[in-house]
Design a protein around this motif. Sequence first.
Motif, PDB file in Angstrom:
ATOM      1  N   GLY A  59       0.829  -1.188   0.000  1.00 29.69           N
ATOM      2  CA  GLY A  59       0.000   0.000   0.000  1.00 29.69           C
ATOM      3  C   GLY A  59       0.864   1.238   0.000  1.00 29.69           C
ATOM      4  N   CYS A  60       0.213   2.383   0.193  1.00 32.87           N
ATOM      5  CA  CYS A  60       0.950   3.652   0.230  1.00 32.87           C
ATOM      6  C   CYS A  60       1.426   3.940   1.652  1.00 32.87           C
ATOM      7  CB  CYS A  60       0.072   4.782  -0.284  1.00 32.87           C
ATOM      8  SG  CYS A  60      -0.459   4.535  -1.995  1.00 32.87           S
ATOM      9  N   ASP A  61       0.489   3.969   2.591  1.00 37.00           N
ATOM     10  CA  ASP A  61       0.854   4.166   3.993  1.00 37.00           C
ATOM     11  C   ASP A  61      -0.059   3.393   4.945  1.00 37.00           C
ATOM     12  OD1 ASP A  61      -1.493   5.628   3.963  1.00 37.00           O
ATOM     13  OD2 ASP A  61      -0.546   7.553   4.376  1.00 37.00           O
ATOM     14  N   SER A  63      -3.059   4.023   5.776  1.00 35.86           N
ATOM     15  CA  SER A  63      -3.997   4.850   6.540  1.00 35.86           C
ATOM     16  C   SER A  63      -5.456   4.616   6.153  1.00 35.86           C
ATOM     17  CB  SER A  63      -3.655   6.340   6.389  1.00 35.86           C
ATOM     18  OG  SER A  63      -3.795   6.736   5.032  1.00 35.86           O
ATOM     19  N   SER A  64      -5.712   4.125   4.958  1.00 36.73           N
ATOM     20  CA  SER A  64      -7.097   3.904   4.526  1.00 36.73           C
ATOM     21  C   SER A  64      -7.541   2.448   4.679  1.00 36.73           C
ATOM     22  CB  SER A  64      -7.262   4.327   3.065  1.00 36.73           C
ATOM     23  OG  SER A  64      -6.516   3.465   2.215  1.00 36.73           O
ATOM     24  N   TRP A  65      -6.675   1.600   5.201  1.00 35.31           N
ATOM     25  CA  TRP A  65      -7.021   0.192   5.339  1.00 35.31           C
ATOM     26  C   TRP A  65      -8.185   0.002   6.300  1.00 35.31           C
ATOM     27  CZ3 TRP A  65      -1.650  -2.502   6.273  1.00 35.31           C
ATOM     28  CH2 TRP A  65      -0.886  -2.428   5.109  1.00 35.31           C
ATOM     29  N   SER A  92      -8.424  -2.672   1.039  1.00 35.05           N
ATOM     30  CA  SER A  92      -7.507  -1.586   0.726  1.00 35.05           C
ATOM     31  C   SER A  92      -7.695  -1.158  -0.719  1.00 35.05           C
ATOM     32  CB  SER A  92      -6.055  -2.034   0.932  1.00 35.05           C
ATOM     33  OG  SER A  92      -5.167  -1.040   0.467  1.00 35.05           O
ATOM     34  N   GLN A  93      -7.736   0.135  -0.932  1.00 30.29           N
ATOM     35  CA  GLN A  93      -7.785   0.710  -2.282  1.00 30.29           C
ATOM     36  C   GLN A  93      -6.441   1.323  -2.653  1.00 30.29           C
ATOM     37  OE1 GLN A  93     -10.528   0.272  -4.201  1.00 30.29           O
ATOM     38  NE2 GLN A  93     -11.315  -0.880  -2.462  1.00 30.29           N
ATOM     39  N   GLU A  94      -5.448   1.156  -1.799  1.00 27.38           N
ATOM     40  CA  GLU A  94      -4.135   1.752  -2.045  1.00 27.38           C
ATOM     41  C   GLU A  94      -3.401   0.976  -3.134  1.00 27.38           C
ATOM     42  OE1 GLU A  94      -3.632   3.317   2.542  1.00 27.38           O
ATOM     43  OE2 GLU A  94      -2.022   2.145   1.667  1.00 27.38           O
ATOM     44  N   THR A  95      -2.843   1.702  -4.106  1.00 30.36           N
ATOM     45  CA  THR A  95      -2.197   1.062  -5.248  1.00 30.36           C
ATOM     46  C   THR A  95      -0.678   1.130  -5.216  1.00 30.36           C
ATOM     47  OG1 THR A  95      -2.430   3.101  -6.526  1.00 30.36           O
ATOM     48  CG2 THR A  95      -4.185   1.437  -6.746  1.00 30.36           C
ATOM     49  N   CYS A  96      -0.110   1.668  -4.161  1.00 28.10           N
ATOM     50  CA  CYS A  96       1.348   1.735  -4.045  1.00 28.10           C
ATOM     51  C   CYS A  96       1.903   0.342  -3.729  1.00 28.10           C
ATOM     52  CB  CYS A  96       1.745   2.707  -2.950  1.00 28.10           C
ATOM     53  SG  CYS A  96       1.116   4.373  -3.192  1.00 28.10           S
TER      54      CYS A  96
END
Length: 134
Positions: A59-61, A63-65, A92-96
């Motif tokens: 993820g990126c960080d 924080s949105s998990w 998770s919607q994080e794409t990093c």
Amino acid sequence: MLFALSCKTETEDDGPVVKCDQTTLIDQSGYPSAPIGNATVSQAVVSGNCLKISYSSSGCDGSSWQVQLMTDGTVDLSTIPATRKLKLVLLSQETCTAVINKEKSFDISNLQVSGAQSVALNIENNGQVVVYQY
């Protein structure tokens, strides 16, 4: 970097009370299709009525998990001690692509088996089994 969101301890007249971050969800119909995502559980430790889980995902960080510990509520009484299956559900919607490590604690007091003093908790994300004694 490890983000520690460990159990909190408060004191009452009969001694310290451990507060967990979240409760464990019992959902018979939702459990089979609940997504594990790419969550990897590296460690699970019982502390009082809390199950502290260290986990990681990309993820990126982080924080949105959205994280939830879930079971379908069934108990396998053919094992000693009896066993419950659990999974750490991660949305998770994080794409990093960075690998983020986190820790969260879950209240597992609702997983006690009537007439027993312990239950084995089988965590599907890594196949780890921890014994919860109460």
